[in-house]
Design an enzyme around this catalytic site. Structure first.
Site, mmCIF file in Angstrom:
data_model
loop_
_atom_site.group_PDB
_atom_site.id
_atom_site.type_symbol
_atom_site.label_atom_id
_atom_site.label_comp_id
_atom_site.label_asym_id
_atom_site.label_seq_id
_atom_site.Cartn_x
_atom_site.Cartn_y
_atom_site.Cartn_z
ATOM 1 C CB ALA A 150 102.283 70.927 65.272
ATOM 2 C CB SER A 201 108.126 67.559 59.193
ATOM 3 O OG SER A 201 106.899 67.839 59.837
ATOM 4 C CB ALA A 202 107.328 72.272 62.192
ATOM 5 C CB VAL A 211 104.697 64.925 58.399
ATOM 6 C CG1 VAL A 211 106.150 64.527 58.621
ATOM 7 C CG2 VAL A 211 104.519 65.569 57.031
ATOM 8 N N GLY A 212 103.575 63.752 60.997
ATOM 9 C CA GLY A 212 103.873 63.327 62.371
ATOM 10 C C GLY A 212 103.347 61.933 62.680
ATOM 11 C CE LYS A 233 105.484 78.522 50.153
ATOM 12 N NZ LYS A 233 106.028 77.212 50.546
ATOM 13 C CG ASP A 238 102.552 76.195 51.499
ATOM 14 O OD1 ASP A 238 103.639 75.622 51.422
ATOM 15 O OD2 ASP A 238 102.266 76.954 52.451
#
Ligand code: NAD
Length: 379
Positions: free
Chosen positions: A252, A273-274, A193-194, A89, A124
């Site tokens: 979120a 997904s968070a 995504v949501g 990362k 990101d």
């Protein structure tokens, strides 16, 4: 707490987090103001892969801690998704709204290139695909750029698809039937995504409860629900934790499963997904005690990673869809292990990932000609 005690606390935490990492690189470019840290946690499976986050960290320690924690998480995520990458990362210290420039990302690309293929990166939080178009002018080790630049495009599509597979696997365990219809879902966050997850569930005729801080997306999903003839219930940001639903879908931000929210949950499972949903790992035990089935976040949300990892072979949509489907079987394996070996689903997932790393490490035992040291004059 005195300043000394506080700094000792930070140092202890830093050392604790640094016990397993292979390499940490501090990057400083005075001309563009770039201050970045790249952490490579583990390259057993292949070169490190992980996004680059830009945040106005309040101190170097905070940035180091973040990059160490996130890069370790990537090792597990890559192992769980069974992609040939390791954990890495990068973080850039700065305000994404004020401090960015094309030159800064070119400088960042040069630092990435100096690692000679040990680290691949992309967007990101706080960075965009556009930033990485500049970085990719300086290195080939960039993933997730727009399709026009040879990348695989919007990664939220496979991520949302992965959440859907996660929901199906969870329904299978909860109800003995994977269908999405006739169930109730509480979705927090209707972003990239949501929204896609909510729309798909509405298309299936499921009852959904939604929340977001952005009124426009709430309006949009309500209208979509009307078109589809499905009821969409809008609740407040606080009410979402108390909704009586089958599955809570956090899409979120992280830390949403904490001492406060766990007392309010009236759900059977959590699949979202968070990233880093648990405020601390022991929270998995408390969920289990409450009879809430937890689908580990790093498995559920690995669709985006699967897509960028696929760029290694040249992006191919069918291959990405097929691989994303494996989230379903991976989750079932985790749920089964958790029951048969009496451990939390998080522990079960971590153990499966560690085993995958050990199995691969064993492969490295036999010698490959291509790995012969460059200084060997007998080549
Ligand atoms: P996004 O920024 O597009 O969406 C986040 C949504 O959450 C926004 O609509 C925002 O308004 C909403 N939100 C913010 N604060 C809120 C609050 N207090 N209450 C309710 N809603 C709130 O992000 P995304 O790409 O959809 O990602 C969602 C989550 O999934 C993030 O945690 C992200 O790290 C994670 N994730 C995303 C991907 C991907 O491919 N995009 C991959 C892996 C993990």
């Amino acid at each position: 707490m005195s300043l000394l005690e506080r700094s000792m606390g930070i140092q202890t935490e830093l050392y604790a987090n640094f016990t397993e990492h292979e390499q940490v690189v501090f990057c400083n470019d005075r001309q563009t103001g770039l201050k970045a840290i790249i952490a490579i946690h583990d390259t057993t499976l292949g070169p490190a892969l992980g996004g680059c986050r830009m945040r106005p960290y309040s101190s170097i320690e905070e940035a180091v801690n973040d990059v160490l924690r996130l890069s370790k998480g990537m090792t597990y995520k890559c192992a769980a998704a069974d992609v040939d990458f390791g954990g890495g990362k990068a973080v850039i210290i700065g305000d994404p709204a004020k401090d960015k420039s094309p030159e800064m990302f070119r400088a960042f690309g040069r630092f990435v290139d100096s690692l000679n293929g040990r680290f691949y990166t992309g967007t990101d939080m706080g960075t965009t695909m556009n930033d990485f178009i500049y970085a990719s002018k300086e290195t080939n080790c960039i993933v997730g750029v727009p399709e026009a630049y040879g990348g695989s495009g919007d990664s939220s599509i496979p991520t949302a698809q992965g959440v859907i597979y996660g929901l199906k696997a969870t329904n299978n365990v909860l109800f003995g039937d994977e269908t999405l219809t006739n169930r109730t879902y509480a979705i927090q966050g209707l972003g990239k995504v949501g929204y896609k997850v909510a729309e798909r569930l509405a298309m299936e005729g499921a009852e959904i409860y939604v929340t977001d801080i952005d009124e426009t997306v709430l309006q949009k999903i309500k209208e979509r629900g009307n078109e589809l003839g499905t009821k969409v219930n809008v609740v407040t940001n606080k009410e979402i934790y108390r909704v009586k639903a089958d599955i809570y879908i956090p899409c979120a931000f992280g830390g949403v499963i904490n001492d406060e929210t766990i007392e309010q949950f009236e759900i059977k499972a959590i699949v979202g997904s968070a990233n880093n949903q648990l405020s601390y790992e022991k929270m998995a035990e408390r969920l289990q005690e409450k009879g809430i089935l937890y689908a580990p976040d790093y498995i559920v949300n690995s669709g985006g990673l699967i897509q960028v990892a696929d760029e290694l072979y040249g992006p191919n949509k069918e291959r990405i869809i097929a691989k994303t489907k494996s989230i379903y079987t991976s989750l079932l394996e985790v749920f089964e292990k958790s029951v048969s070996e009496q451990m939390t689903t998080v522990e079960a997932a971590n153990r499966l990932c560690k085993k995958r790393l050990e199995d691969r490490a064993r492969l490295n035992r036999f010698f490959l000609q291509s790995r012969r040291p460059k200084w060997d004059i007998r080549r």
